[in-house]
Design an enzyme around this catalytic site. Structure first.
Site, PDB file in Angstrom:
ATOM      1  N   ARG A  23     -46.098  28.399  10.568  1.00  0.00           N
ATOM      2  CA  ARG A  23     -47.114  27.695  11.360  1.00  0.00           C
ATOM      3  C   ARG A  23     -48.020  28.662  12.123  1.00  0.00           C
ATOM      4  O   ARG A  23     -48.408  28.402  13.257  1.00  0.00           O
ATOM      5  CB  ARG A  23     -46.474  26.718  12.350  1.00  0.00           C
ATOM      6  N   ARG A  27     -52.429  24.534  16.088  1.00  0.00           N
ATOM      7  CA  ARG A  27     -53.024  24.095  17.365  1.00  0.00           C
ATOM      8  C   ARG A  27     -52.950  25.087  18.506  1.00  0.00           C
ATOM      9  O   ARG A  27     -53.701  24.970  19.463  1.00  0.00           O
ATOM     10  CB  ARG A  27     -52.383  22.773  17.788  1.00  0.00           C
ATOM     11  N   ARG A  36     -60.743  21.784  14.152  1.00  0.00           N
ATOM     12  CA  ARG A  36     -60.066  20.479  14.132  1.00  0.00           C
ATOM     13  C   ARG A  36     -60.774  19.418  14.964  1.00  0.00           C
ATOM     14  O   ARG A  36     -60.572  18.226  14.739  1.00  0.00           O
ATOM     15  CB  ARG A  36     -58.641  20.650  14.670  1.00  0.00           C
ATOM     16  N   ASP A  72     -49.962  21.030   3.880  1.00  0.00           N
ATOM     17  CA  ASP A  72     -48.751  20.453   4.480  1.00  0.00           C
ATOM     18  C   ASP A  72     -47.772  20.108   3.369  1.00  0.00           C
ATOM     19  O   ASP A  72     -48.187  19.779   2.258  1.00  0.00           O
ATOM     20  CB  ASP A  72     -49.085  19.200   5.296  1.00  0.00           C
ATOM     21  N   TYR A 149     -38.457  12.377   4.452  1.00  0.00           N
ATOM     22  CA  TYR A 149     -39.721  11.780   4.915  1.00  0.00           C
ATOM     23  C   TYR A 149     -40.054  10.520   4.132  1.00  0.00           C
ATOM     24  O   TYR A 149     -40.541   9.529   4.680  1.00  0.00           O
ATOM     25  CB  TYR A 149     -40.872  12.800   4.814  1.00  0.00           C
TER      26      TYR A 149
END
Ligand code: CP3
Length: 343
Positions: A23, A27, A36, A72, A149
């Protein structure tokens, strides 16, 4: 080219310990936030020009030894026919979870070239823009992590739906795992053909299984993905979160590199994995909130223990948290490059 990372993957001599971060794009970087602010996450993943731009941000800002494709692990699930959304509060949401044989039957094995063209385009742009500065890593989720998921419909606390399917309806669970395995083999091969120079398979949820269940329900499938991908002749990294209880099995996955989380002492993990495997990890992402001297101590401890492995790639034990101060991440990368030099 700075191929230190690739050489460490293969267990060859390196001048210093290479470092990248799971990652590393995201963010915590103001530059990412700027991109973003005008676009939602999924649209960003499917825009090759912008996805390439945010992939390169941490390479320039942090000075890491590898780039990882911005995408992702859940992206290919859309191509399998599932509806995927990312909500700021809940994270990923798959609104029609897989709970029956009919829903597994309906899943499509995508034609990766036709259904995921933006992945190919992003990798092509990246290889050009990186100009061999550092290698590019492609990635996917492991079959079990993706299955959780799909069955839960998002993240979960105790994974009851997944385990209920495993225990009460195991033929359907195995059927789902077979479909995911086929999809992942073609998806990862496709990334390598497009230009990915190594691939990482993320098993973020393998550690929620009892070892006996990991062995039966998860391991055979990820092992098959790895053995097929190894035919493409690029290094394969298998990251297993919460790995401590299942390292005995993980050792036999066939991966060139095993990524471990921070809950295990890296020296113990190295002992258990043996001398044929490169180790990757494993600083606690929260250690990036320590004062600089304490952070350096932690980095040195991991580097020192890493010397006992065949080879060591420095990384966090899981992804960078969004609240992380960028200057601490830079300090960490610098510490690895300073203290990780071979004597
Ligand atoms: O820099 C990189 O590492 C490459 C990009 C990357 C992302 N996700 C971007 C992302 C990678 C390799 C992933 C893998 C991923 N995605 C995993 C495996 C690693 C892990 O963390 O265990 C998993 C489980 C996911 C699923 C996922 N994606 C979740 C649970 C979430 C929401 C929570 C969170 O951490 O943000 C995402 C969203 C996501 N994936 C973001 C990014 C940059 C944040 C999106 C945003 O709001 O901008």
């Amino acid at each position: 080219m700075n191929d230190t990372f690739l050489r460490a993957c293969r267990g060859e001599e390196v001048e210093y310990t290479p470092v990248w971060l799971m990652r590393q794009a995201g963010r915590y970087l103001p530059e990412y936030q700027t991109v973003r602010s005008n676009i939602d996450f999924l649209t960003l993943c499917k825009n090759p020009k912008l996805a390439a731009e945010v992939t390169l941000q941490p390479v320039d800002i942090l000075g890491v030894d590898a780039a990882i494709l911005f995408s992702d692990i859940l992206i290919p699930l859309e191509a399998m026919g599932m509806r995927l959304e990312f909500s700021d509060k809940e994270g990923p949401v798959l609104s029609e979870p897989i709970r029956s044989k009919t829903s597994v039957e309906k899943l499509i094995i995508p034609d990766v070239e036709d259904d995921l063209p933006f992945i190919f385009d992003t990798i092509r742009i990246l290889r050009k823009e990186l100009e061999n500065k550092v290698p590019l890593i492609g990635f996917s989720g492991a079959p079990f992590t993706l299955a959780t998921y799909m069955i839960e419909g998002g993240t979960s606390k105790n994974f009851l739906h997944t385990k209920k399917m495993m225990f009460q309806n195991s033929p359907v669970f195995h059927y789902l795992m077979e479909k995911l395995t086929d999809m992942l083999i073609s998806y990862l091969s496709f990334q390598i053909k497009a230009g990915a120079q190594a691939v990482q398979v993320f098993d973020s949820w393998a550690g929620i299984l009892a070892p006996v269940d990991y062995k039966k329900f998860a391991f055979p499938y990820v092992k098959k993905v790895i053995s097929e991908i190894k035919k493409e002749r690029v290094p394969v990294i298998y990251f297993v979160n919460n790995c401590a209880g299942i390292l005995k099995e993980v050792k036999n996955s066939g991966a060139d590199v095993i990524g471990v989380d921070w809950r295990v002492d890296i020296a113990d993990a190295i002992k258990k994995l043996g001398k044929k495997i490169t180790i990757q990890g494993n600083l606690d992402p929260c250690a990036l909130f320590l004062p600089k001297e304490k952070l350096e101590e932690r980095v040195k401890d991991i580097l020192w223990k890493g010397e006992t492995a065949k080879s060591h790639i420095f990384n966090l034990g899981h992804g960078v948290l969004p609240q992380t101060p960028v200057e601490n991440v830079i300090a960490m990368v610098e510490a690895v490059h300073t203290y990780g030099r071979r004597r």
